[in-house]
Enzyme design. Structure first.
Site, PDB file in Angstrom:
ATOM      1  N   SER A  91      94.008  47.517  58.974  1.00 26.56           N
ATOM      2  CA  SER A  91      95.202  46.844  59.477  1.00 26.56           C
ATOM      3  C   SER A  91      96.489  47.455  58.951  1.00 26.56           C
ATOM      4  O   SER A  91      97.579  47.144  59.438  1.00 26.56           O
ATOM      5  CB  SER A  91      95.156  45.352  59.113  1.00 26.56           C
ATOM      6  OG  SER A  91      95.155  45.185  57.702  1.00 26.56           O
ATOM      7  N   LYS A 103      99.426  36.833  56.996  1.00 26.15           N
ATOM      8  CA  LYS A 103     100.230  38.002  56.697  1.00 26.15           C
ATOM      9  C   LYS A 103     101.714  37.738  56.977  1.00 26.15           C
ATOM     10  O   LYS A 103     102.590  38.081  56.165  1.00 26.15           O
ATOM     11  CB  LYS A 103      99.728  39.190  57.511  1.00 26.15           C
ATOM     12  CG  LYS A 103      98.352  39.684  57.069  1.00 26.15           C
ATOM     13  CD  LYS A 103      97.848  40.806  57.947  1.00 26.15           C
ATOM     14  CE  LYS A 103      96.484  41.295  57.438  1.00 26.15           C
ATOM     15  NZ  LYS A 103      95.926  42.366  58.283  1.00 26.15           N
TER      16      LYS A 103
END
Length: 811
Positions: free
Chosen positions: A655, A698
């Site tokens: 990611s 996140k």
């Protein structure tokens, strides 16, 4: 430029007014399974099919209600099936170490046990009474008198014959002995020695003749005794038969249709008659004493042989059994044989054979946790063997390995007809499927529970009814529709999908229980939205100590993360840390340095063995993107190093690959990246930004840092456009976006992202292969060409120099 997402795109709200009820107390409890049609169809098929090997493996994530759902479903289906028969163990009179199994209709085993118990009590009374009759005593006395008279006559005749030849009979403790006579008196040994040799010889010859006569008399007496005993035994058998037959026949009449039971009762009759002294002992205190003493030494009751051990009993018309065994050891599954300790020795009999879960579930369903089963010694192999052989054999777990030697039993195996349901996680199912060839032969039906369902009015109503069922069962307060709406939103957040609901009902119901507790403390009549919100925040508060500590370190600039300004070759990435059920985003500085060389991209995390395989793959893809994008006409003479600064745990996942690529492009172009933005998203070799997981955590992790530093409106997070539907952000984040203080920007390609981060157009490739002057891509391409020319010039220069000159040069 790409527009930031609007507040309504960041969280899909469930309006309370969209719900058709005011509170869960208005709803009917849920009896079925919530939106698991695939699993229900598989279970229905697996339950219905009767072919061998079609047992079920129910798989799905933990907390989805698999066990509760399967128990409810099986209970409903089992009620429609016939009740299985009862089973009991009885003594095998021919071989007591191998008890016989008897099958009886449902509810009859206990009656048969009571009948045998009553029969035994009647035999204990009736048999001694029959032997107390006057006629029996007279006949017995007559036989014994005849034996005594015949014995006396034989002895008297022997005495006369012996005296006729000068010998007499003397009775000793061991019987009769022959002694010589002299003048009518026994001849003493010294007198015998004083006789002449001829007289001695004659005495000896006559003594041998008398000894032979005595032996013959003894044989005739033994024959008389044997004949008398046979007459007494025959008389005893007649008396015992007359006392036993009508009692046995009375019980047999109740089991006309059960040949095995009648055969066992007949075996009891024969054994009672053969061992009638066992019953007479109660009255006389002398008969059968040896056998009784031996059994009592073993701590056993001599009458146990006539009793019945009810192994499994079912009520009439109760349907098929559904048995859930939480601790599936070998003994709990297959049964066990207990022992008694007496005088340091172990003893057992058929009454100490105990049934297991397979006996209780025979004719129905057995539910087991797959992981618990595999953890038990020998249990998995024994279960497979039992299912293949279709019979239940009770045996000691260590018997096959001869771990010990003691008195044990080998009960007759019982035919098995059961549907086994294993419950486990998907990875365990596929592991067994891959490693155990017999697994697929025995568990042919896969029933998979999903961890999410579509978020529709129907599934929301089903969830509300499930909540109503929990409230009614556990005595919780009812939930108003605002509280239900908050739980629906929380459910979507758990699966990170605006169009889905989580089926991890264990977690959702735990939140509901906490909310009910808070509502009671606040004095609310029903659980309200604020109670649900408080319960969610309280659960986070109990788990986020490390999250808060890391935020403090970032705020204090102990951990370096910038939230304003611009830096070349530096970008904010976001890692995910998990602590049990709680996970959170941790912003991290990612830096890149580029320089002349042919080393490619050096992943410092991988070189330090702190990077996982997926992360390493993501970094390697960057070389493919750079080569395909910028090195079509010139070689890629590049070395670049990538690092996660101040990150001391293993890095896994791809990611951060887009953030790493942005840092490299910034380093090559010399354009600074805005530090008010954080980046997440993986990238492929074509430069397409791909979806990642934990997008909400996140975003919220970087938002918390920006809020602590002070929101400016120029901060935000770049996410993959394909992750927009996964946004279920906290309400405070949504409020900040609505106030223009924070931005969530979706990007589809690296070009879109680098343009946002640098404030410079990325630039589209012209037909001649060049990019617009001043664009990011043009600057990157120009720098790579310079590096290629420098590398070529360096190579040409090094070839014309003497080798002695090159020895001191750096490589």
């Amino acid at each position: 430029m790409i527009d930031p997402l609007k507040p309504d795109q960041l969280r899909k709200v469930c309006p309370p007014e969209s719900l058709s009820f005011e509170g869960t107390d208005e709803l009917k409890p849920l009896e079925g399974v919530v939106a698991q049609d695939r699993a229900v169809q598989a279970i229905t098929f697996g339950v219905g099919i009767r072919s061998e090997g079609f047992n079920l493996f129910v798989l799905g994530p933990a907390g989805t209600g698999k066990t509760t759902a399967i128990k409810r479903f099986l209970a409903s289906e089992a009620a429609k099936l016939p009740t299985p028969p009862d089973w009991c163990y009885v003594n095998n009179f021919a071989d007591p170490q191998r008890p016989r199994a008897l099958c009886l209709p449902p509810g009859r085993a206990h009656l048969f046990q009571a009948d045998c118990k009553r029969l035994l009590e009647e035999l204990k009374i009736g048999v001694p009474r029959a032997f107390e009759a006057e006629a029996y005593e007279q006949n017995r006395h007559t036989i014994l008198e005849e034996l005594q008279k015949q014995t006396s006559d034989e002895l008297e005749a022997l005495r006369k014959r012996a005296e006729a030849v000068g010998f007499g009979l003397a009775k000793t403790a061991s019987g009769f002995m022959v002694i010589p006579l002299f003048q009518g008196k026994p001849l003493k040994p010294e007198e015998f020695e004083g006789l002449d040799e001829e007289t001695k010889r004659l005495v000896n010859l006559r003594s041998e003749e008398v000894q032979k006569d005595l032996a013959g008399t003894r044989r005739r007496i033994r024959d008389l005794e044997r004949e008398a005993k046979n007459r007494l035994d025959g008389m005893d058998r007649e008396v015992a038969t007359s006392a036993v037959d009508h009692l046995i026949e009375e019980v047999q009449e109740r089991y006309v249709d059960h040949a095995a039971v009648r055969a066992h009762l007949e075996a009891i009759r024969e054994d009672v008659i053969a061992n009638v002294d066992l019953f007479r002992r109660d009255q006389s205190g002398t008969e059968g004493l040896l056998e009784l003493t031996a059994m009592l030494r073993q701590g056993l009751d001599p009458f146990d042989r006539y009793r019945v051990n009810v192994l499994i009993e079912h009520g009439e018309d109760g349907g098929a059994p559904v048995v859930v065994e939480p601790h599936p050891t070998c003994q709990n599954l297959l049964g066990r044989i207990e022992h008694q300790v007496h005088m340091g020795a172990l003893y057992t009999n058929f009454l100490m054979a105990k049934g297991g879960a397979l006996h209780r579930a025979n004719g129905g369903f057995l539910v087991l946790e797959a992981m618990e089963l595999l953890k038990q010694f020998f249990a998995w192999d024994q279960l497979k063997r039992t299912l293949k052989n279709r019979r239940i054999k009770i045996e000691e777990p260590g018997e096959q390995f001869h771990l010990y030697s003691t008195v044990t039993l080998e009960p007759e195996p019982i035919p098995l007809n059961v549907k086994v349901v294993l419950i486990g996680s998907p990875w365990l199912y596929y592991l067994l499927h891959a490693l155990d060839p017999e697994f697929l032969e025995l568990f042919k039906v896969q029933a998979e529970f999903s961890d999410r369902v579509a978020r529709t009015p129907e599934t929301i109503l089903a969830f509300a009814r499930l909540l109503s069922t929990c409230c009614e069962t556990e005595g919780l307060k009812a939930f108003d529709r605002g509280a239900v709406a908050k739980l629906v939103e929380h459910s979507s957040r758990l699966v990170e999908d605006q169009e889905r609901l989580a089926t991890t009902f264990s977690h959702l119901l735990d939140v509901a229980r906490e909310a009910s507790f808070l509502a009671e403390q606040a004095g609310h009549h029903r659980v309200m939205a604020e109670d649900v919100r408080g319960a969610i925040l309280a659960r986070i508060k109990r788990s986020n100590r490390l999250d808060e500590r890391l935020q403090e370190l970032i705020t204090e600039r102990t951990i370096l993360v910038d939230t304003d300004g611009g830096v070349v070759g530096q970008v904010n990435g976001i890692a995910i840390l998990s602590l049990g059920e709680y996970h959170f985003g941790k912003p991290s500085r990612i830096t890149a340095r580029t320089f002349l060389g042919r080393g490619g991209i050096i992943d410092i995390e991988r070189e330090a063995r702190m990077g996982g395989r997926i992360h390493s793959k993501g970094v390697l893809l960057l070389s493919g993107y750079l080569g395909g994008r910028y090195a079509q006409q010139v070689p890629l003479a590049l070395s670049a190093s990538l690092a996660f600064e101040q990150l001391y745990e293993e890095v896994e996942g791809d990611s951060a690959s887009s953030a790493e690529l942005y840092a490299i492009l910034s380093s090559l172009s010399g354009l600074p990246i805005k530090q008010g933005f954080a980046v997440t998203g993986s990238v492929n070799q074509q430069g397409v930004v791909q979806a990642i997981g934990a997008v909400n955590a996140k975003i919220e992790g970087f938002f918390d840092v920006c809020r602590a530093r002070g929101l400016t409106g120029e901060q935000g997070v770049l996410i993959p456009a394909s992750n927009v539907r996964h946004l279920m952000l906290r309400e405070d984040v949504v409020e900040a976006v609505a106030a223009g203080q924070f931005q969530i920007i979706p990007v589809q390609t690296i070009d879109e992202g680098i343009a946002l981060l640098t404030g410079r157009e990325a630039g589209e490739r012209d037909p001649d292969g060049t990019f617009p002057e001043g664009s990011v891509n043009a600057l990157v391409q120009g720098r790579l060409r310079e590096m290629a020319e420098q590398a070529r010039a360096y190579g040409a220069d090094s070839q014309v120099r003497p080798s002695s000159d090159r020895q001191d040069e750096l490589p």
